[in-house]
Motif scaffolding. Structure first.
Motif, PDB file in Angstrom:
ATOM      1  N   LEU A 310       4.106   3.655 -10.117  1.00  0.00           N
ATOM      2  CA  LEU A 310       3.504   4.309  -8.945  1.00  0.00           C
ATOM      3  C   LEU A 310       2.613   3.335  -8.177  1.00  0.00           C
ATOM      4  N   ALA A 311       1.855   2.518  -8.919  1.00  0.00           N
ATOM      5  CA  ALA A 311       0.954   1.564  -8.269  1.00  0.00           C
ATOM      6  C   ALA A 311       1.727   0.457  -7.550  1.00  0.00           C
ATOM      7  N   ALA A 312       2.991   0.257  -7.923  1.00  0.00           N
ATOM      8  CA  ALA A 312       3.765  -0.861  -7.361  1.00  0.00           C
ATOM      9  C   ALA A 312       4.424  -0.533  -6.027  1.00  0.00           C
ATOM     10  N   THR A 318       3.706  10.436   1.734  1.00  0.00           N
ATOM     11  CA  THR A 318       3.380  11.435   0.710  1.00  0.00           C
ATOM     12  C   THR A 318       3.704  10.925  -0.690  1.00  0.00           C
ATOM     13  N   VAL A 319       2.954  11.439  -1.649  1.00  0.00           N
ATOM     14  CA  VAL A 319       3.325  11.359  -3.064  1.00  0.00           C
ATOM     15  C   VAL A 319       3.200  12.780  -3.600  1.00  0.00           C
ATOM     16  N   ALA A 338      -2.161   7.712  -6.587  1.00  0.00           N
ATOM     17  CA  ALA A 338      -1.403   8.362  -5.508  1.00  0.00           C
ATOM     18  C   ALA A 338      -2.207   8.376  -4.212  1.00  0.00           C
ATOM     19  N   MET A 339      -3.524   8.640  -4.294  1.00  0.00           N
ATOM     20  CA  MET A 339      -4.355   8.670  -3.074  1.00  0.00           C
ATOM     21  C   MET A 339      -4.482   7.270  -2.464  1.00  0.00           C
ATOM     22  N   ASP A 340      -4.430   6.245  -3.302  1.00  0.00           N
ATOM     23  CA  ASP A 340      -4.440   4.880  -2.757  1.00  0.00           C
ATOM     24  C   ASP A 340      -3.139   4.546  -2.036  1.00  0.00           C
ATOM     25  N   ARG A 341      -2.051   5.141  -2.452  1.00  0.00           N
ATOM     26  CA  ARG A 341      -0.730   4.785  -1.919  1.00  0.00           C
ATOM     27  C   ARG A 341      -0.301   5.639  -0.736  1.00  0.00           C
ATOM     28  N   ALA A 342      -0.893   6.842  -0.568  1.00  0.00           N
ATOM     29  CA  ALA A 342      -0.338   7.791   0.398  1.00  0.00           C
ATOM     30  C   ALA A 342      -1.406   8.486   1.225  1.00  0.00           C
TER      31      ALA A 342
ATOM     32  N   ALA B  46     -11.960   5.101   0.877  1.00  0.00           N
ATOM     33  CA  ALA B  46     -12.186   3.697   1.234  1.00  0.00           C
ATOM     34  C   ALA B  46     -10.864   2.991   1.537  1.00  0.00           C
ATOM     35  N   LEU B  47     -10.901   2.088   2.546  1.00  0.00           N
ATOM     36  CA  LEU B  47      -9.700   1.320   2.880  1.00  0.00           C
ATOM     37  C   LEU B  47      -9.322   0.354   1.774  1.00  0.00           C
ATOM     38  N   GLY B  48     -10.324  -0.164   1.055  1.00  0.00           N
ATOM     39  CA  GLY B  48     -10.074  -1.192   0.047  1.00  0.00           C
ATOM     40  C   GLY B  48     -11.007  -2.372   0.283  1.00  0.00           C
TER      41      GLY B  48
END
Lengths: 417, 417
Positions: A310-312, A318-319, A338-342, B46-48
């Motif tokens: 998932l992190a990749a 959406t996730v 998931a919140m970091d990706r979507a 946060a954006l990162g």
């Protein structure tokens, strides 16, 4: 207040409520010990003329009079639409209705313009034109990235809101699969094939831990894919591009084809594909969108590997995470990833439905969009076409109505001291 | 809530109030006639990791622990500061204090990092690094534009908040000049020479209509400039660049030198220059910033020409308009032009003072900044390092605290249905 929207829609209500202007008032204090404090009043102002590119897959909701056009007009920005060549007739009809509305509202004729072009010349000229101050786009990653780079190369770079590419991963956790694998498998294929897989929120990746539940899910999904009646795609180009991208994944070393539907001229063959996590992690070309009804299932050995997978992935619209009470610890671990990706994370559903709501985020990290700080659906979309302006020490009668002390428009506002 | 800021500052209060998270909650309606409506909850994330470039002209307020660093940390972003080579010792001292605060707060050591480099290699590597998700910069137009283009050329483009270049026009209307020309002339030179003219809000252009009032203003300003005690500039490079750019304008055809101060090694010679509107409109090279205590006065024949001149300038941090009751019609005409050109418009003052306020906008259209949708000063600055995320249909115990139904942090929020 802008009067172009006169219906009692969600957007019109939002405009009348006035929160979009983000009014902040900080009163003066001429006697402050550290020095006189000025009177400061913040409001929002239109960015300027906006170029909107019609989307092939939403001739109504995201094209000539779609979300970006509505948001930009509501913000007070004139709009120039470049119609999509996939639906020139529909575009012309909608543009005519909009032009008539502009005239009936006694707005300046330049409030809305419509241009058609089968090629890319008109679009490039629009994005390069010094008078255009922002761009809205929904389409392919290649076209979106080209516009982003064109806008960045201007002597005055401008914001580009390009919605481009997403695989919208679906995570299936074990306890939930154990209780409802078949039901989820059937529902998943319903989402995968909705609109012949041509939704930007189409679920193109599935991540799950190996086991009996996953096998039952795959059997049900394979059945549904194999019996799906092939759907007509939007254009011959999209159809051939989908055939090419789904075949490329299908023929990839380490990927197996679990099921496919029939096909016919201009129709898509739905595909259910599978691979293991090691193959997925080692091959970023398996992470890319196949625009159409094809999904790649990634078999993970355990939760650690599922979290790595998932992190990749790249940025997503959406996730979706499917879980029940017994999966809570796993869901809690995956949710921040998931919140970091979507831009939107769903519980026990699929992202193909996009509710038009004040709380919707239809956007996400690159390359799902070119600007993750905004949404293209929902009332918050107006903010992408506004910028803040501060008025300092102006007398009441010169202030814009939104920030007058007397508040003639009844704007919601925060007031300090 | 982030606990890095523990003082009772404006920022800490703003964080505790929680409005920055922009929480929106739209409840589910499973029985809706048109289909089930999901539960949607919007919050900010946060954006990162953020790269912050220290500014030469504000070793404290806009460098290592300056506005961008505070905003990014408050948003939850780790920060990597590239110190400015003009003050390496100050940078090191401030960075040490920040690192000690990070340790004392038991935050991860990576929360804050500090890098020094006399050249551009470290900065370029930072902006190109895939782990960096946004950039804050205050400095020259050349350096800022280079970073903007570098960030746009990444495989994942990222936002760059570069504050670069402004001339901050001051408009003087006739009736106000008639009553207070000398007073305004003296106050103007006070603003022009503040910090030896090295404020980003320094007033480098004056627009006024020819007449007795303007001549009185010029006489008073010329006196103040001629008697100004030359100030030391920040670096030898800035001093020589100012001498070159102010001489270039002074020697320009159609420009006359009305007054200049003395000078000395590393000290600036303040200059008051004048031209006519036709020359100004025909020569965009006269529109550019001279970073230091020099101003160009543009003599206009009438209000129409003054409006043309104001509309012709590039994007600005500030525009100031000086007027009294008898100038109201003219001020009303110029105000929308000023709001189109600048992030902050002032009445009867000078922009050099930047109040740290919830209602402040320190930003503006290109090239004053690279992104006019945001501010670098005031509590709203936190928003530049956040993006919206929507949670759909999650149970209470998995939701982020900011959007839980029980609202354990007492977040301000809008709730629908």
């Amino acid at each position: 207040m802008p009067n172009v929207l006169t219906t009692d829609s969600l957007f019109a209500t939002h405009l009348r409520e006035g929160e979009f202007a983000g009014v902040r008032i900080d009163h003066a204090d001429p006697a402050r010990a550290s020095g006189p404090k000025p009177d400061l009043r913040l409001t929002k102002r239109a960015l300027g003329p906006v170029a909107v590119f019609g989307a092939s897959n939403f001739p109504l909701a995201f094209s000539v009079a779609g979300g970006d056009t509505a948001s930009a007009l509501a913000a007070g920005c004139p709009v120039v639409v470049k119609g999509h060549p996939a639906h020139p007739g529909t575009g012309e009809l909608v543009a005519g209705a909009l032009s008539a509305a502009v005239a009936a509202s006694e707005l300046p004729a330049g409030t809305f313009s419509f241009l058609q072009d089968g090629g890319i010349g008109v679009g490039q000229a629009l994005v390069s034109d010094a008078r255009i101050k922002a761009v809205g786009f929904t389409g392919s990653r290649g076209a979106g990235e080209a516009l982003v780079r064109l806008a960045a190369a201007r002597s005055e770079p401008i914001p580009v809101y390009a919605e481009m590419s997403a695989t919208n991963p679906v995570v299936l956790l074990p306890a939930r699969l154990a209780e409802a694998a078949e039901q989820i498998g059937t529902a998943f294929v319903g989402s995968l094939t909705l609109g012949t897989g041509q939704f930007c929120t189409n679920p193109g990746l599935v991540f799950a831990i190996e086991g009996d539940g996953l096998e039952r899910f795959l059997a049900a999904a394979a059945d549904a894919v194999a019996t799906w009646a092939p759907g007509v795609m939007l254009t011959p180009g999209i159809c051939s591009a989908f055939a090419a991208s789904s075949s490329q994944v299908s023929n990839h070393s380490g990927v197996s084809l679990l099921a496919e539907s029939g096909t016919a001229d201009l129709r898509a063959s739905a595909k259910l594909l599978a691979t293991d996590a090691a193959t997925f992690l080692a091959n970023p070309d398996l992470h890319h969108e196949m625009f159409g009804p094809a999904a790649l299932v990634v078999r993970c050995s355990d939760l650690d590997q599922l979290a790595d997978v998932l992190a990749a992935v790249e940025g997503q619209l959406t996730v979706a995470i499917h879980f029940n009470d017994a999966d809570h610890i796993a869901a809690r671990r995956l949710l921040p990833i998931a919140m970091d990706r979507a831009g939107r994370v769903l519980a026990n559903g699929f992202g193909t439905g996009v509710e038009v709501s004040p709380a919707m985020v239809h956007g996400g990290p690159y390359p799902s969009t070119s600007d993750c700080r905004t949404t293209s659906v929902g009332t918050m979309a107006i903010e992408r076409f506004l910028r803040p302006v501060c008025l300092q020490d102006f007398p009441e009668d010169l202030l814009p109505e939104t920030v007058r002390e007397s508040n003639p428009w009844g704007m919601p506002r925060r007031v300090w001291s």
